[in-house]
Enzyme design. Structure first.
Site, PDB file in Angstrom:
ATOM      1  N   GLY A 170       0.486  -1.653   0.302  1.00  0.00           N
ATOM      2  CA  GLY A 170       0.395   0.056   0.217  1.00  0.00           C
ATOM      3  C   GLY A 170       0.710   0.928   0.144  1.00  0.00           C
ATOM      4  N   HIS A 171       0.401   2.441   0.106  1.00  0.00           N
ATOM      5  CA  HIS A 171       0.803   3.453   0.115  1.00  0.00           C
ATOM      6  C   HIS A 171       1.743   4.004   1.762  1.00  0.00           C
ATOM      7  CE1 HIS A 171      -2.903   4.388   1.992  1.00  0.00           C
ATOM      8  NE2 HIS A 171      -2.584   5.492   2.816  1.00  0.00           N
ATOM      9  N   ASN A 172       3.369   4.573   1.137  1.00  0.00           N
ATOM     10  CA  ASN A 172       3.751   5.151   2.394  1.00  0.00           C
ATOM     11  C   ASN A 172       4.418   3.978   3.117  1.00  0.00           C
ATOM     12  OD1 ASN A 172       2.179   7.438   1.716  1.00  0.00           O
ATOM     13  ND2 ASN A 172       3.721   8.239   1.794  1.00  0.00           N
ATOM     14  N   SER A 220       1.470   2.709   5.046  1.00  0.00           N
ATOM     15  CA  SER A 220       2.437   3.028   6.075  1.00  0.00           C
ATOM     16  C   SER A 220       2.839   1.751   7.037  1.00  0.00           C
ATOM     17  CB  SER A 220       1.315   4.325   7.262  1.00  0.00           C
ATOM     18  OG  SER A 220       0.682   5.527   6.045  1.00  0.00           O
TER      19      SER A 220
END
Length: 359
Positions: free
Chosen positions: A257-259, A277
């Site tokens: 996923g993002h980050n 994250s």
């Protein structure tokens, strides 16, 4: 083809017997022909040598090769590592195209260094950099401003998003997507998941009217010597970049996923899913279908067994198992108790009956 001596010298392993025997490929002992190198490093495969016709074999150190009817042998200390070396030596370089195919679309300001191959129908967008000795397969799309390091091997159908930076000696298997938008949405009114997480309940939680996308302005940075499997998707960061450290190997159908931040020399097995994250330390192994919750950290040198669900932080050097994941010894003990539950319930019912009869 290689001689037995050439193979041994290439792998820095000792050999005995006739070093001039020509070998065309490694093989399972029972299927080996005379020009094959039988892989019989495990004692359970030694009997299979009689079923095949191999003259040479890869054997565990100390094995008496003459008694096995062989004419030569190479000796290994670490069998699986030897398999990695021998398969690498015999691996064919199945390059789809040498040079730049006439159907490839390359923008004028893309920087393509020496000895780069680009296959049919691939698209190289504006300001892309592809460094020397890289191989880009067919139907690959590389978006604006992406950087591909030296010696990359990108197979057909791969999609690389804008601004993605990839290190040297990168390998990417078919249909992976690096730099997709993150799955980030928010409701203007709050409620829903946000309230439920705070309250720990759905009671009196407001209904969501609609969601608004949070744009992904970051990108993805991939280190050196990284390998990414077929169908894997890595989302770009929201503001900061999603990161994959040097030497990390990612299997097929993995989603980052993002980050998300992945450390160095990690192994992520098939269908792992890591939510936004989350931070994974160095040398972490995640078994197949492991799920990592958002904003969770997994410490360096940890192992998470397959199908586990990690919903809280994991310290360094832990072996985790289960859903929710816990130390493996606790999970095994819990599972033993779980299996005893039917017997325990039966005993409790018998005790209830006994008490009722003797009131």
């Amino acid at each position: 083809m290689f001689t037995l001596k050439e193979i041994a010298e290439s792998l820095s392993m000792p050999f005995e017997g006739d070093g001039t025997i020509l070998i065309s490929a490694p093989s399972a002992p029972k299927n080996a022909n005379k020009d094959h190198l039988a892989l019989a490093m495990n004692d359970k495969f030694l009997s299979d040598l009689e079923k095949g016709h191999a003259l040479t074999a890869l054997l565990k150190s100390g094995t008496n090769w003459r008694d096995l009817g062989l004419k030569g042998a190479i000796f290994v200390e670490r069998p699986r590592y030897a398999v990695a070396q021998i398969t690498s030596l015999f691996k064919e370089n199945n390059v789809e195209w040498i040079g730049v195919h006439g159907s490839a679309i390359i923008t004028k300001d893309a920087k393509i260094e020496k000895n780069v191959s680009i296959g049919p129908y691939s698209v190289i967008s504006s300001s892309v950099q592809i460094k020397r000795q890289s191989i880009i397969g067919s139907h690959v799309f590389i978006d604006k401003g992406a950087v591909i390091g030296e010696g990359a091997l990108i197979h057909s159908g791969v999609k690389i998003g804008p601004g993605v930076v990839i290190g040297d000696r990168f390998i990417c298997h078919p249909n992976a997507v690096i730099g997709a938008d993150g799955f980030s949405f928010v409701s203007p009114d709050g409620g829903g998941v946000e309230q439920a997480r705070k309250a720990g309940s759905l009671t009196n939680v407001g209904r969501i009217r609609h969601y608004v996308r949070i744009a992904s302005l970051g990108s993805v940075h991939v280190g050196d010597d990284v390998e990414i499997g077929a169908g894997t998707v890595i989302d770009r960061g929201t503001i900061e970049n999603t990161e994959v450290g040097n030497g990390t190997k990612i299997d097929n159908m993995v989603h980052l996923g993002h980050n998300v931040s992945i450390g160095e020399n990690c192994l992520l097995c098939g269908q792992v899913g890591i939510a936004g994250s989350a931070k994974i330390g160095d040398r972490v192994v995640l078994g197949g279908q492991v799920g990592i919750a958002d904003h969770v950290s997994v410490g360096c040198d940890s192992i998470v067994a397959g199908k586990s669900g990690v919903s809280s932080n994991v310290p360094e050097g832990r072996f985790m198992m289960g859903n929710p994941a816990m130390k493996i010894e606790h999970n095994i003990e819990s599972y033993k108790l779980f299996r005893r539950l039917p017997r325990m319930v039966k005993k409790i019912k018998l005790l209830e009956q006994f008490v009722l009869k003797n009131k």
